[in-house]
Design a protein around this motif. Sequence first.
Motif, PDB file in Angstrom:
ATOM      1  N   LYS A 112       0.810  -1.220   0.000  1.00  0.00           N
ATOM      2  CA  LYS A 112       0.000   0.000   0.000  1.00  0.00           C
ATOM      3  C   LYS A 112       0.840   1.265   0.000  1.00  0.00           C
ATOM      4  O   LYS A 112       0.338   2.366  -0.138  1.00  0.00           O
ATOM      5  N   PHE A 132      -3.141   2.131 -10.202  1.00  0.00           N
ATOM      6  CA  PHE A 132      -3.442   1.676  -8.834  1.00  0.00           C
ATOM      7  C   PHE A 132      -3.739   2.883  -7.954  1.00  0.00           C
ATOM      8  O   PHE A 132      -2.915   3.272  -7.123  1.00  0.00           O
ATOM      9  N   PRO A 133      -4.931   3.474  -8.112  1.00  0.00           N
ATOM     10  CA  PRO A 133      -5.224   4.745  -7.433  1.00  0.00           C
ATOM     11  C   PRO A 133      -5.295   4.636  -5.910  1.00  0.00           C
ATOM     12  O   PRO A 133      -5.175   5.645  -5.230  1.00  0.00           O
ATOM     13  N   ASP A 134      -5.456   3.417  -5.360  1.00  0.00           N
ATOM     14  CA  ASP A 134      -5.564   3.322  -3.902  1.00  0.00           C
ATOM     15  C   ASP A 134      -4.237   2.963  -3.236  1.00  0.00           C
ATOM     16  O   ASP A 134      -4.189   2.645  -2.055  1.00  0.00           O
ATOM     17  N   VAL A 135      -3.168   3.011  -3.996  1.00  0.00           N
ATOM     18  CA  VAL A 135      -1.843   2.740  -3.439  1.00  0.00           C
ATOM     19  C   VAL A 135      -1.071   4.057  -3.366  1.00  0.00           C
ATOM     20  O   VAL A 135      -1.143   4.880  -4.288  1.00  0.00           O
ATOM     21  N   ALA A 136      -0.351   4.256  -2.257  1.00  0.00           N
ATOM     22  CA  ALA A 136       0.455   5.474  -2.097  1.00  0.00           C
ATOM     23  C   ALA A 136       1.837   5.246  -2.701  1.00  0.00           C
ATOM     24  O   ALA A 136       2.549   4.327  -2.306  1.00  0.00           O
ATOM     25  N   GLU A 147      -2.231  12.410  -8.021  1.00  0.00           N
ATOM     26  CA  GLU A 147      -3.102  12.348  -6.854  1.00  0.00           C
ATOM     27  C   GLU A 147      -2.601  11.359  -5.810  1.00  0.00           C
ATOM     28  O   GLU A 147      -2.783  11.562  -4.619  1.00  0.00           O
ATOM     29  N   ASN A 148      -1.990  10.267  -6.271  1.00  0.00           N
ATOM     30  CA  ASN A 148      -1.501   9.284  -5.308  1.00  0.00           C
ATOM     31  C   ASN A 148      -0.005   9.028  -5.453  1.00  0.00           C
ATOM     32  O   ASN A 148       0.498   7.979  -5.098  1.00  0.00           O
ATOM     33  N   GLY A 293      -4.276   6.810   7.861  1.00  0.00           N
ATOM     34  CA  GLY A 293      -5.192   7.274   6.826  1.00  0.00           C
ATOM     35  C   GLY A 293      -5.080   8.757   6.541  1.00  0.00           C
ATOM     36  O   GLY A 293      -5.984   9.357   5.974  1.00  0.00           O
ATOM     37  N   LYS A 296      -1.072  12.032   2.243  1.00  0.00           N
ATOM     38  CA  LYS A 296      -1.401  12.833   1.059  1.00  0.00           C
ATOM     39  C   LYS A 296      -0.189  12.855   0.139  1.00  0.00           C
ATOM     40  O   LYS A 296       0.951  12.764   0.584  1.00  0.00           O
TER      41      LYS A 296
END
Lengths: 374, 317
Positions: A112, A132-136, A147-148, A293, A296
């Motif tokens: 992640k 993979f937009p939900d991975v930092a 964005e990520n 969580g 940014k």
Amino acid sequence: MAFKRWRLFATLMVVIAMVAAACSSGGGDSEGSEPAETATTTAAAEPAEVLKIAFVHVGPVADKGWSWAHDQGAKYVKAQLGDAVEITTLESIPEGSDAQRVFEDLAAAGNKLIFGTSFGYMEPMLAAAENFPDVAFMHATGYKTSENMGNYFGAAEEGRYLSGMAAGAATKTNLIGYVAAFPIPEVLRGINAFTLGAREVNPDVEVQVVWTSTWFDPPKEGTAAESLLDAGADVIAMHQDSAAPGQAAEAAGAKWVGYNTDMTEFAPNAWLTAAIWDWGPFYLAQAKAVIDGTWKAESVYGNMADGMVALAPFGESVDEDLQALILEREDEIKEGIFSVFPDPIVDQDGNERELGDIFTMDYFVKGVIGSPTG
Amino acid sequence: MNDSQLVLTLVAAIGLGTPLIFATVGEIITERSGILNLGVQGMMLIGAVSGFWATFTTGSLLLGVIVAVIAGAALSWLHAFTSVTLRVNQIVSGLALAIFGTGLASFLGRAGSNPLVGNPSRKVFEPLITGGIAEWPVVGPLIFGHDILVYLSIIVAGVASYYLFHTRMGLSLRAVGEDPASAESAGVNVSRVRYIHVMVGGALAGAGGAYFSLALTPTWQDDPIGAAGWIAIALVILASWRPWRAVFAAYLFGAAERVQFTLQTLGDPWSNIPSTLLAMLPFILAIIAMIVLTSGKRARLLGAPAALAIPYFREQR
């Protein structure tokens, strides 16, 4: 024929065994062995889920240089967060389009938070981040974000300036050799800061730059240092990940300013000092932010004041007066009352110019010999 | 005069060429038996790490070289087994050996509780003679200023040349490489000859690797030899399978490796040449030399063994 088929089979087995053995030893290296002693503070808050973190390095983490310094940071995170994190480290991953597949594989494997620690990973990571937009994603030394995907780096130029002071005082021929990797802003900033520092203590110093077009190739980097020593330099500085330039300086009885980490052991007599990295606290903050969580995609630029950049211990030949002067300058840098680059600044040809954006620096300052375009 | 860039560059070229001489002469001997071993990079790295280990543990440079030689030979035995006994495709086996050797070397480098990786060497090969004749103009640094392995590499090339072209065993070796069936009918044990010479090649590649980890860049790191193993394979062709020519090919290549940096320090107009272009210099040189050597009528004189890379089946014509 049965015989031929057997032979083909045997061949395949041998080849597969060899490749498998090679991959398992050279390719990936999973951090999971060291039990954490201090896995209490943050880990206790979120025991449910383990954060998988991945690091991708351009060279071997055993280089005792750039990748090693990042790996120390990863180990620091593991030591602090213990079982709350699971860290995967991939080494010697070439820059370029193949890297995108590596990032995507890591994301698909459940990581992640993914760090890429080389400039050339910027575009591949940008493409992977989109998929993979939900991975930092965090990219070191670049300038693009999404964005990520954030980026991070530090003001090595502050440490470079200070190490330049040590080099400027050490040279007797007034020629310092600088073994440099690639003509990109990061490297040019370092050369310029180093030269300004050297000329603060010794205005007659000139810095001869030689480009190697490698980050980590010990024989090449050692050879480049020798060519500088033969050209009359008696101090070698470097923007490389190997210690080979230092060993060349040691063999020639010259002095050496390293980079990335304390490399005294490679050249104890030649060692002066170096700008070094401490990535641990930054990586820890990133991991905690993802766990909480609150992560940014930001651009982080660390410095000596926040500890990301530091100055390595001095070699024995650096006398105490000089050490005091350098440490005084270090304090001024940390307090923000001394800035490494003046504005306006005098360029290689002796013309005064605006400093401009240091992140796109594409010129040399006065005192540097060589071409800023490679 | 000894400080002139020409002399300094030539001295550096000899140092940089030395590991290439060992590896290239070794590969020439291997290929002369009709076996192509593309695993030189792997064997050099195994030699580099095991030689480094031996010197690191015992403090003896001699032991370092001996262990490197044994390790290189041992790894090359794998290739002999697959290509002579199993008769597999030699290109596939050789490439696998290169990958395997690279991985194994880096694995060995970090094995154990106190791994080798990241350590400088305890001892380093130093020039045999300092001062005196080593300071004579030009010939001093050029001829007398080197460490013992530099001289040994030239002796190895000389011995290999004599062995190949002036001894009975050398004749058998070349016969096996040219026409194994005829050699066999003349009473030569083809597979034994091939095993031995593949392993001699591996031994010399191991010595070449040790020159990196104990002399040129005296440290163990994951990949301390650059692309030397691959360059050695190209140098075999450049040297047209003759050991003496390998010496000059290796020095030429060493000079090209060095000149790319020297030119950058020479100022106008040399330093205006883009460094990326200079970095290609050794490879451009190799390609040009190969085109010149392998074009037209010269190709026949080149000396490539006729049975190179062709598996030999005893009773199959």
